[in-house]
Design a protein around this motif. Structure first.
Motif, mmCIF file in Angstrom:
data_model
loop_
_atom_site.group_PDB
_atom_site.id
_atom_site.type_symbol
_atom_site.label_atom_id
_atom_site.label_comp_id
_atom_site.label_asym_id
_atom_site.label_seq_id
_atom_site.Cartn_x
_atom_site.Cartn_y
_atom_site.Cartn_z
ATOM 1 N N CYS A 135 -23.130 22.502 -50.781
ATOM 2 C CA CYS A 135 -22.078 21.718 -50.519
ATOM 3 C C CYS A 135 -21.357 22.342 -49.003
ATOM 4 O O CYS A 135 -21.112 23.512 -49.842
ATOM 5 C CB CYS A 135 -21.062 20.660 -50.775
ATOM 6 N N ARG A 136 -21.799 22.131 -48.335
ATOM 7 C CA ARG A 136 -21.044 23.038 -47.046
ATOM 8 C C ARG A 136 -20.646 22.125 -45.797
ATOM 9 O O ARG A 136 -21.073 21.464 -45.599
ATOM 10 C CB ARG A 136 -22.909 23.864 -46.596
ATOM 11 N N VAL A 137 -20.623 22.581 -44.154
ATOM 12 C CA VAL A 137 -19.870 22.265 -43.424
ATOM 13 C C VAL A 137 -20.541 22.799 -42.273
ATOM 14 O O VAL A 137 -21.264 23.272 -42.056
ATOM 15 C CB VAL A 137 -18.422 22.172 -43.371
ATOM 16 N N ILE A 138 -20.441 20.971 -41.360
ATOM 17 C CA ILE A 138 -21.589 21.235 -40.514
ATOM 18 C C ILE A 138 -21.049 20.245 -39.207
ATOM 19 O O ILE A 138 -19.882 19.498 -39.507
ATOM 20 C CB ILE A 138 -23.183 20.651 -40.058
ATOM 21 N N LEU A 139 -20.740 21.335 -37.940
ATOM 22 C CA LEU A 139 -20.825 19.892 -36.808
ATOM 23 C C LEU A 139 -22.011 19.523 -36.371
ATOM 24 O O LEU A 139 -22.959 20.203 -36.335
ATOM 25 C CB LEU A 139 -19.869 20.891 -35.839
ATOM 26 N N LEU A 140 -21.634 17.994 -36.144
ATOM 27 C CA LEU A 140 -23.369 17.378 -35.679
ATOM 28 C C LEU A 140 -23.109 16.575 -33.916
ATOM 29 O O LEU A 140 -21.931 16.222 -33.962
ATOM 30 C CB LEU A 140 -23.282 16.272 -36.457
ATOM 31 N N THR A 155 -17.564 12.237 -43.173
ATOM 32 C CA THR A 155 -17.812 12.963 -42.243
ATOM 33 C C THR A 155 -16.362 12.507 -40.900
ATOM 34 O O THR A 155 -16.050 11.140 -41.579
ATOM 35 C CB THR A 155 -18.737 12.310 -41.809
ATOM 36 N N CYS A 156 -16.242 13.357 -40.647
ATOM 37 C CA CYS A 156 -14.635 12.956 -39.547
ATOM 38 C C CYS A 156 -15.327 13.084 -38.421
ATOM 39 O O CYS A 156 -15.526 13.953 -37.354
ATOM 40 C CB CYS A 156 -13.592 13.848 -40.067
ATOM 41 N N VAL A 157 -14.666 12.046 -36.900
ATOM 42 C CA VAL A 157 -15.112 12.766 -35.980
ATOM 43 C C VAL A 157 -14.034 12.611 -34.784
ATOM 44 O O VAL A 157 -12.502 12.782 -35.571
ATOM 45 C CB VAL A 157 -14.791 10.772 -35.240
ATOM 46 N N LEU A 158 -14.709 14.419 -34.277
ATOM 47 C CA LEU A 158 -13.490 14.279 -33.010
ATOM 48 C C LEU A 158 -13.212 14.125 -31.720
ATOM 49 O O LEU A 158 -12.749 14.487 -31.061
ATOM 50 C CB LEU A 158 -14.098 15.530 -33.390
ATOM 51 N N SER A 159 -14.916 13.989 -31.175
ATOM 52 C CA SER A 159 -14.469 13.502 -30.069
ATOM 53 C C SER A 159 -16.285 11.798 -29.878
ATOM 54 O O SER A 159 -16.889 12.232 -31.056
ATOM 55 C CB SER A 159 -14.642 14.030 -29.632
ATOM 56 N N GLY A 160 -15.677 11.042 -29.193
ATOM 57 C CA GLY A 160 -17.024 9.914 -29.010
ATOM 58 C C GLY A 160 -16.534 9.277 -30.068
ATOM 59 O O GLY A 160 -14.987 9.131 -30.664
ATOM 60 N N CYS A 185 -20.971 12.149 -28.795
ATOM 61 C CA CYS A 185 -19.976 11.940 -30.129
ATOM 62 C C CYS A 185 -20.075 13.118 -31.027
ATOM 63 O O CYS A 185 -21.440 13.707 -31.711
ATOM 64 C CB CYS A 185 -20.202 10.821 -31.428
ATOM 65 N N LEU A 186 -18.970 13.755 -31.493
ATOM 66 C CA LEU A 186 -18.488 15.318 -32.051
ATOM 67 C C LEU A 186 -18.430 14.687 -32.913
ATOM 68 O O LEU A 186 -16.640 14.412 -33.437
ATOM 69 C CB LEU A 186 -18.041 16.364 -31.329
ATOM 70 N N CYS A 187 -18.872 14.684 -34.552
ATOM 71 C CA CYS A 187 -18.379 14.894 -35.780
ATOM 72 C C CYS A 187 -18.133 16.456 -36.526
ATOM 73 O O CYS A 187 -19.789 17.629 -36.343
ATOM 74 C CB CYS A 187 -19.372 14.050 -36.690
ATOM 75 N N VAL A 209 -26.772 20.987 -33.987
ATOM 76 C CA VAL A 209 -26.378 20.717 -34.804
ATOM 77 C C VAL A 209 -25.738 22.360 -35.215
ATOM 78 O O VAL A 209 -26.909 22.980 -34.930
ATOM 79 C CB VAL A 209 -26.925 20.113 -36.851
ATOM 80 N N ARG A 210 -24.477 22.181 -35.954
ATOM 81 C CA ARG A 210 -24.963 24.040 -35.564
ATOM 82 C C ARG A 210 -23.567 24.061 -37.167
ATOM 83 O O ARG A 210 -22.756 23.412 -37.925
ATOM 84 C CB ARG A 210 -23.771 24.808 -35.097
ATOM 85 N N ASP A 211 -24.117 25.222 -37.602
ATOM 86 C CA ASP A 211 -23.067 25.352 -39.122
ATOM 87 C C ASP A 211 -22.063 25.632 -38.973
ATOM 88 O O ASP A 211 -21.259 26.409 -37.872
ATOM 89 C CB ASP A 211 -23.497 26.623 -40.156
ATOM 90 N N VAL A 212 -20.462 25.228 -39.734
ATOM 91 C CA VAL A 212 -19.710 26.225 -39.863
ATOM 92 C C VAL A 212 -19.446 27.076 -40.733
ATOM 93 O O VAL A 212 -19.558 26.823 -41.840
ATOM 94 C CB VAL A 212 -18.931 25.055 -40.129
ATOM 95 N N HIS A 213 -18.917 27.940 -40.454
ATOM 96 C CA HIS A 213 -18.706 29.335 -41.389
ATOM 97 C C HIS A 213 -17.587 29.186 -42.638
ATOM 98 O O HIS A 213 -16.985 30.383 -43.015
ATOM 99 C CB HIS A 213 -19.274 30.767 -41.075
ATOM 100 N N ALA A 214 -17.186 28.109 -43.243
ATOM 101 C CA ALA A 214 -16.658 27.434 -44.220
ATOM 102 C C ALA A 214 -16.603 28.477 -45.617
ATOM 103 O O ALA A 214 -18.120 28.467 -45.699
ATOM 104 C CB ALA A 214 -15.809 25.956 -43.940
ATOM 105 N N PRO A 215 -15.669 27.924 -46.900
ATOM 106 C CA PRO A 215 -16.012 28.277 -48.268
ATOM 107 C C PRO A 215 -17.511 26.633 -48.624
ATOM 108 O O PRO A 215 -16.893 25.619 -48.075
ATOM 109 C CB PRO A 215 -14.723 28.432 -48.650
ATOM 110 N N ARG A 216 -18.381 27.694 -48.928
ATOM 111 C CA ARG A 216 -19.017 26.532 -49.301
ATOM 112 C C ARG A 216 -19.250 26.848 -51.125
ATOM 113 O O ARG A 216 -18.672 27.066 -51.720
ATOM 114 C CB ARG A 216 -21.050 27.508 -49.129
#
Length: 211
Positions: A123-128, A147-152, A185-187, A112-119
């Motif tokens: 509540c925050r945004v992550i990539l999994l 959760t939104c699927v980006l690939s896979g 699978c990237l989300c 997992v990695r953090d997405v530095h979008a507004p918190r």
């Protein structure tokens, strides 16, 4: 195959600007991958704009300016779109405008990695990213999870979530997504609070699982 889109309630909240900033990031990503849903949101926004013109002025909430500025950052603009701020140019445009944290190991085949979008609060945004054949621990949530699927692709029971699909979960949801695609699978997810692992084994490992 069923396409999983955002509920009408959340689409209305997004169109009205009433959604939290982290959730709006995920919804904007979903809409960038589903033009048919985006067109409906644009129509809702146009209708809402005409209705606002007929309303009398009213005092603004103390936090109104901060919310508008956060939403403006989420919605972005052409200048932002032309200058990606992270090392993943394959991401949909709404995510390319945010810096990313380092990948963190979360278990076998999961990172997992953090997405530095507004918190907003917790509540925050992550990539999994989950590798083929792997699954997350069985869990529920301390709050909302979009959760939104980006690939896979992944599956929950007999429901399959492919690229562009969006899953809505909350405190009442108990699930264990498993990757069913041949590729990882990237989300992207908006996560409010921490996931809550199920069962005695989950409770044992809970202190070591932080998203």
């Amino acid at each position: 195959m069923t396409a999983h889109r955002l509920s009408e309630e959340r689409l209305l909240a997004y169109a009205a600007g009433a959604m939290s900033a982290p959730e709006a990031v995920v919804v904007a990503t979903h809409l960038a991958m589903r033009p048919e849903s985006a067109a409906w949101v644009h129509r809702l926004q146009a209708v809402g704009g005409r209705m606002l013109e007929d309303l009398d002025p009213a005092p603004m909430d103390d936090h109104a300016l901060a919310q508008v500025l956060a939403r403006a950052e989420v919605d972005g603009g052409e200048a932002e779109a032309s200058a990606p701020l992270n090392d993943m140019p394959e991401l949909p445009e709404p995510l390319r405008r945010y810096a990313l944290g380092k990948w963190r190991w979360m278990g076998p085949g999961v990172r997992v990695r953090d997405v530095h979008a507004p918190r907003e609060g917790e509540c925050r945004v992550i990539l999994l990213e989950i590798q083929p054949g792997r699954e997350t621990p069985r869990h529920t949530h301390g709050g909302v999870e979009l959760t939104c699927v980006l690939s896979g692709a992944y599956a929950v029971g007999d429901r399959r979530f492919d690229v562009g699909d969006l899953e809505e979960a909350d405190e009442a949801t108990l699930h264990q997504p498993r990757v069913v695609s041949e590729e990882a699978c990237l989300c992207v997810a908006a996560l409010d609070g921490q996931i809550l692992l199920d069962g005695w084994m989950g409770r044992l490992f809970q202190p070591f699982i932080r998203l």
